[in-house]
Design a protein around this motif. Structure first.
Motif, short mmCIF file in Angstrom:
data_model
loop_
_atom_site.label_atom_id
_atom_site.label_comp_id
_atom_site.label_asym_id
_atom_site.label_seq_id
_atom_site.Cartn_x
_atom_site.Cartn_y
_atom_site.Cartn_z
N ALA A 107 25.92 9.51 11.22
CA ALA A 107 27.24 10.02 11.59
C ALA A 107 27.52 11.36 10.92
CB ALA A 107 28.32 8.99 11.20
N ALA A 108 27.09 11.51 9.67
CA ALA A 108 27.29 12.78 8.97
C ALA A 108 26.47 13.89 9.62
CB ALA A 108 26.89 12.62 7.50
N VAL A 109 25.25 13.60 9.97
CA VAL A 109 24.41 14.61 10.63
C VAL A 109 24.97 14.96 12.01
CG1 VAL A 109 22.10 15.13 11.53
CG2 VAL A 109 22.35 13.98 9.32
N ASP A 110 25.53 13.97 12.70
CA ASP A 110 26.21 14.25 13.98
C ASP A 110 27.30 15.30 13.79
OD1 ASP A 110 24.70 12.38 15.36
OD2 ASP A 110 26.20 10.79 15.22
N LEU A 111 28.14 15.12 12.78
CA LEU A 111 29.23 16.05 12.51
C LEU A 111 28.71 17.44 12.15
CD1 LEU A 111 31.56 13.78 10.33
CD2 LEU A 111 32.09 14.68 12.60
N VAL A 169 31.44 15.70 3.56
CA VAL A 169 31.76 14.77 4.64
C VAL A 169 32.17 13.44 4.00
CG1 VAL A 169 30.89 13.46 6.61
CG2 VAL A 169 30.21 15.84 6.31
N GLY A 170 33.37 12.99 4.29
CA GLY A 170 33.86 11.74 3.74
C GLY A 170 33.68 10.60 4.73
N LEU A 171 32.85 9.64 4.37
CA LEU A 171 32.60 8.47 5.20
C LEU A 171 32.58 7.24 4.30
CD1 LEU A 171 29.57 9.86 7.25
CD2 LEU A 171 31.82 9.44 8.20
N TYR A 172 33.12 6.14 4.78
CA TYR A 172 32.92 4.89 4.07
C TYR A 172 32.41 3.84 5.05
CZ TYR A 172 37.40 3.15 5.94
OH TYR A 172 38.42 2.74 6.77
N ARG A 173 31.70 2.88 4.51
CA ARG A 173 31.09 1.86 5.35
C ARG A 173 32.01 0.65 5.44
NH1 ARG A 173 25.26 -0.50 3.70
NH2 ARG A 173 26.51 -1.26 1.95
N ASP A 174 32.40 0.31 6.66
CA ASP A 174 33.22 -0.89 6.88
C ASP A 174 32.42 -2.11 6.40
OD1 ASP A 174 34.06 -3.34 8.50
OD2 ASP A 174 35.67 -1.92 8.96
N PRO A 175 32.97 -2.88 5.46
CA PRO A 175 32.19 -3.99 4.89
C PRO A 175 31.86 -5.10 5.88
CG PRO A 175 34.48 -4.07 4.14
CD PRO A 175 34.30 -2.76 4.85
N VAL A 207 33.18 5.02 8.81
CA VAL A 207 34.52 5.45 9.17
C VAL A 207 34.75 6.80 8.50
CG1 VAL A 207 36.98 4.93 9.09
CG2 VAL A 207 35.32 3.06 9.31
N GLN A 208 35.08 7.83 9.27
CA GLN A 208 35.26 9.17 8.72
C GLN A 208 36.69 9.33 8.19
OE1 GLN A 208 34.63 12.42 11.48
NE2 GLN A 208 35.78 13.84 10.19
N TYR A 209 36.82 9.93 7.00
CA TYR A 209 38.16 10.23 6.47
C TYR A 209 38.28 11.67 5.99
CZ TYR A 209 36.02 9.56 1.83
OH TYR A 209 35.21 9.65 0.73
N TYR A 210 37.17 12.44 5.98
CA TYR A 210 37.24 13.83 5.52
C TYR A 210 36.03 14.60 6.02
CZ TYR A 210 37.94 17.82 2.36
OH TYR A 210 38.16 19.08 1.85
N CYS A 211 36.25 15.89 6.35
CA CYS A 211 35.14 16.75 6.74
C CYS A 211 35.53 18.21 6.50
CB CYS A 211 34.77 16.54 8.22
SG CYS A 211 33.33 17.49 8.75
N LYS A 212 34.81 18.87 5.62
CA LYS A 212 35.04 20.28 5.31
C LYS A 212 33.68 20.95 5.17
CE LYS A 212 38.03 23.60 4.08
NZ LYS A 212 39.16 24.04 4.93
N LEU A 213 33.33 21.81 6.14
CA LEU A 213 31.99 22.38 6.20
C LEU A 213 32.03 23.90 6.20
CD1 LEU A 213 30.54 20.08 9.02
CD2 LEU A 213 30.25 19.80 6.56
N PRO A 214 30.98 24.55 5.69
CA PRO A 214 30.88 26.01 5.79
C PRO A 214 30.90 26.44 7.25
CG PRO A 214 29.26 25.16 4.24
CD PRO A 214 29.85 23.97 4.93
N ALA A 215 31.40 27.64 7.51
CA ALA A 215 31.60 28.10 8.88
C ALA A 215 30.33 28.59 9.55
CB ALA A 215 32.66 29.20 8.91
N ASP A 216 29.31 28.93 8.77
CA ASP A 216 28.12 29.59 9.33
C ASP A 216 26.87 28.73 9.22
OD1 ASP A 216 28.08 29.70 6.62
OD2 ASP A 216 27.45 31.80 6.47
#
Length: 210
Positions: free
Chosen positions: A143-147, A101-107, A113-122
């Motif tokens: 935010a990552a756990v939400d996704l 999960v790609g996230l960066y923190r707005d300073p 802010v999310q810029y990438y998400c690639k997760l296993p299907a199962d």
């Protein structure tokens, strides 16, 4: 330590963490220690994995031997610093699926802010361990756990090197079912959202950037 927070106080963990905190520790040493400490934390985070019994034949006799049962593991790294925790855990559980999960923190706002998400299907069929060295404000971690939950994850553990009370509170409010495992619960966040005493920016220290 509470039901949703585990602080790993093993002497080896604390010793290695203290060296990592030192600003004089080199980038290569920091990476090495992060890999070593992630292996030690992995022992704690996998402590409750269910076991079953399998009949095997030793050189001496037959026996009912304990083996991991049912659902396997998924490791989800919060980029980029989370990758530093992956190698050590994967040495222990090489069959684990890995997601990012790609996230960066707005300073300015400190919001993710999310810029990438690639997760296993199962994910619904797996124990999911989310890894990130720092649980600071908790905004990116939540935010990552939400996704991850939106993709079906039901059994989620958050593994980090350091946590701030503010981040622990934020995670517990948003996801009270998520257990947090960390090497240290530090004092507070400063005005820039850094953990105090902390160790600085884990990603910068890991990769030698600023």
């Amino acid at each position: 330590m509470t039901e949703h927070l585990t602080v790993v106080t093993h002497p080896l963990v604390q010793h290695k963490l203290s060296i990592m905190r030192d600003q004089e520790t080199s980038t290569s040493k920091f990476r090495q220690l992060l890999r070593e400490i992630s292996m030690l934390l992995a022992y704690e985070v996998t402590r409750d994995l269910p076991l079953t019994s399998v009949k095997i034949q030793t050189p001496v006799c037959a026996m009912d031997a304990p083996m991991l049962e049912g659902r396997k593991l998924a490791l989800i790294s919060i980029l980029r610093a989370g990758n530093g925790l992956l190698d050590g855990i994967l040495e222990l559980v090489p069959a684990a699926r890995v997601g990012f999960v790609g996230l960066y923190r707005d300073p300015e706002t400190l919001t993710p802010v999310q810029y990438y998400c690639k997760l296993p299907a199962d994910l619904a069929e797996r124990w999911t361990i989310v890894v990130d060295p720092m649980l600071a404000t908790g905004n990116s971690s939540v935010a990552a756990v939400d996704l991850i939950k939106a993709q079906g994850a039901q059994n989620v553990i958050f593994l980090c090197l350091l946590a701030a009370p503010e981040g622990v509170k934020r995670m517990h409010e948003a996801h009270p079912d998520v257990r947090i495992v960390t090497a240290a619960l530090d004092d507070h966040l400063n005005d820039h959202g850094y953990i105090v005493p902390g160790l600085g920016d884990a990603g910068d220290r890991m990769f030698g950037t600023k």
